[in-house]
Design a protein around this motif. Structure first.
Motif, short mmCIF file in Angstrom:
data_model
loop_
_atom_site.label_atom_id
_atom_site.label_comp_id
_atom_site.label_asym_id
_atom_site.label_seq_id
_atom_site.Cartn_x
_atom_site.Cartn_y
_atom_site.Cartn_z
N ALA A 124 14.12 -4.73 -54.53
CA ALA A 124 13.69 -5.67 -53.55
C ALA A 124 12.80 -6.53 -54.43
N PRO A 125 12.84 -7.94 -54.04
CA PRO A 125 11.84 -8.83 -54.80
C PRO A 125 10.51 -8.68 -54.41
N PRO A 126 9.60 -9.37 -54.91
CA PRO A 126 8.12 -9.34 -54.71
C PRO A 126 7.81 -9.67 -53.35
N PRO A 127 6.84 -9.34 -52.61
CA PRO A 127 6.61 -9.70 -51.17
C PRO A 127 6.26 -11.18 -50.96
N GLN A 128 6.89 -11.62 -49.95
CA GLN A 128 7.04 -12.97 -49.56
C GLN A 128 6.06 -13.37 -48.37
N PRO B 171 5.85 -5.93 -63.09
CA PRO B 171 5.16 -6.83 -62.38
C PRO B 171 4.15 -7.48 -63.34
N ALA B 172 3.73 -8.92 -63.04
CA ALA B 172 2.94 -9.81 -63.92
C ALA B 172 1.75 -10.03 -62.91
N VAL B 173 0.97 -11.00 -63.40
CA VAL B 173 -0.60 -11.26 -62.53
C VAL B 173 -0.16 -11.36 -61.32
N PHE B 174 0.61 -12.35 -60.75
CA PHE B 174 0.82 -12.85 -59.55
C PHE B 174 2.08 -12.08 -58.78
N TYR B 175 2.41 -10.82 -59.03
CA TYR B 175 3.53 -10.18 -58.28
C TYR B 175 3.38 -10.29 -56.78
N ARG B 176 2.07 -10.02 -56.41
CA ARG B 176 1.93 -9.72 -54.94
C ARG B 176 1.17 -11.01 -54.43
N LEU B 177 1.17 -12.30 -54.86
CA LEU B 177 0.56 -13.23 -54.36
C LEU B 177 1.08 -13.64 -52.95
N GLY B 178 2.48 -13.54 -52.72
CA GLY B 178 3.02 -13.57 -51.28
C GLY B 178 2.34 -12.67 -50.31
N ALA B 179 1.74 -11.51 -50.57
CA ALA B 179 1.22 -10.64 -49.60
C ALA B 179 -0.16 -11.04 -49.03
N PRO C 193 -13.28 -29.55 -52.60
CA PRO C 193 -12.79 -28.71 -53.53
C PRO C 193 -11.53 -27.75 -52.77
N GLU C 194 -10.70 -28.04 -53.58
CA GLU C 194 -9.61 -27.24 -52.96
C GLU C 194 -8.83 -26.38 -54.06
N LEU C 195 -8.09 -25.67 -54.00
CA LEU C 195 -7.23 -24.61 -54.98
C LEU C 195 -5.95 -24.45 -54.59
N ARG C 196 -4.90 -24.38 -55.52
CA ARG C 196 -3.50 -23.99 -55.33
C ARG C 196 -3.44 -22.88 -56.27
N VAL C 197 -2.98 -21.71 -56.05
CA VAL C 197 -2.47 -20.82 -56.81
C VAL C 197 -0.80 -20.60 -56.71
N ILE C 198 -0.24 -20.71 -57.72
CA ILE C 198 1.35 -20.95 -57.66
C ILE C 198 2.13 -19.60 -58.52
N THR C 199 3.24 -19.07 -57.94
CA THR C 199 3.99 -18.17 -58.58
C THR C 199 5.52 -18.40 -58.27
N CYS C 200 6.59 -17.61 -58.70
CA CYS C 200 7.77 -17.73 -58.23
C CYS C 200 7.65 -16.73 -56.86
N GLY C 201 8.76 -17.41 -56.13
CA GLY C 201 9.05 -16.70 -54.76
C GLY C 201 10.46 -17.17 -54.20
N GLY C 202 10.69 -16.82 -53.00
CA GLY C 202 11.77 -17.28 -52.12
C GLY C 202 12.98 -16.44 -52.38
N GLY C 203 14.20 -16.82 -52.43
CA GLY C 203 15.41 -16.15 -52.49
C GLY C 203 15.77 -15.74 -53.94
N TYR C 204 16.32 -14.77 -54.26
CA TYR C 204 16.63 -14.23 -55.62
C TYR C 204 18.03 -14.16 -55.99
N SER C 205 18.45 -14.69 -57.10
CA SER C 205 19.80 -14.53 -57.39
C SER C 205 19.90 -13.84 -58.82
N ARG C 206 20.64 -12.96 -59.07
CA ARG C 206 20.82 -12.41 -60.51
C ARG C 206 21.23 -13.54 -61.62
N ASP C 207 21.95 -14.51 -61.06
CA ASP C 207 22.48 -15.51 -61.91
C ASP C 207 21.39 -16.56 -62.13
#
Length: 207
Positions: free
Chosen positions: A31-35, A124-132, A176-190
């Motif tokens: 399964a991919p990282p938490p969303q 896993p890298a630094v923001f693997y669990r960001l979606g949690a 003062p605001e902050l955005r923290v961004i990494t990958c997510g959403g659906g996952y395709s091996r392609d």
């Protein structure tokens, strides 16, 4: 490729952070990282888990900590590539995040942007669990002037690559605001990850 400006770097984070190299290697998890769940998304009535704090003087950040998901990582400055896109941290350094140096510095008025990989070829890298992350979670940023900027999470959302809301994520802010961004959403091996997880937070304190 969109370049950095008020509507900024969505195309860059999608392309540079989202290959999903660990999963593509065939050694990743089933399964991919938490969303983020729908309950953590922004609502029509603003979620204000903590009162906004006064802006801090400008100071570059050195480290980001998100205790609830086990993040404690140094920050490197990110500039632009020759194509005008935001650069990214070296993928081989899995516990390293970056901040966009030409934007707001975390804690000063404006929208500061922090980005990091979700995985690399070894796992896993630094923001693997960001979606949690949950609304009300705390993010701390150590700054070079010795202060620690404390941010409270307002929302955690996931966007498909072709529906990324540049202005909502990267637009100017009057606090003062902050955005923290990494990958997510659906996952395709392609194609790898098909979107981005974005954390929206605002400054609620410092020490």
């Amino acid at each position: 490729m969109r370049t950095v400006g008020d509507s900024a770097i969505a195309g860059v984070t999608v392309v540079a952070l989202c290959a999903g190299v660990w999963l593509l290697s065939g050694t990743g998890p089933a399964a991919p990282p938490p969303q983020p769940s729908a309950a953590e998304a922004a609502r029509s009535a603003p979620v204000v888990p903590g009162a906004a704090a006064p802006a801090l003087p400008p100071s570059p950040p050195d480290r980001v900590r998100i205790a609830s998901i086990g993040v404690d990582a140094p920050l490197m400055g990110l500039g632009l590539t020759t194509s005008g896109s935001l650069d990214v941290p070296p993928a081989e350094r899995k516990n390293l995040a970056g901040w966009y140096e030409a934007g707001a510095q975390p804690g000063e008025t404006g929208t500061a942007v922090v980005a990091g990989h979700v995985d690399n070829t070894k796992g896993p890298a630094v923001f693997y669990r960001l979606g949690a992350l949950k609304q009300g979670s705390r993010i701390e940023v150590d700054r070079r002037d010795g202060t620690v900027a404390e941010f409270t999470v307002d929302a955690v959302e996931v966007y498909d690559t072709d529906a990324f809301p540049d202005r909502k994520v990267y637009g100017a802010a009057d606090r003062p605001e902050l955005r923290v961004i990494t990958c997510g959403g659906g996952y395709s091996r392609d194609t790898g990850y098909q979107g981005n997880v974005v954390v929206f937070a605002h400054l609620t304190g410092s020490h």
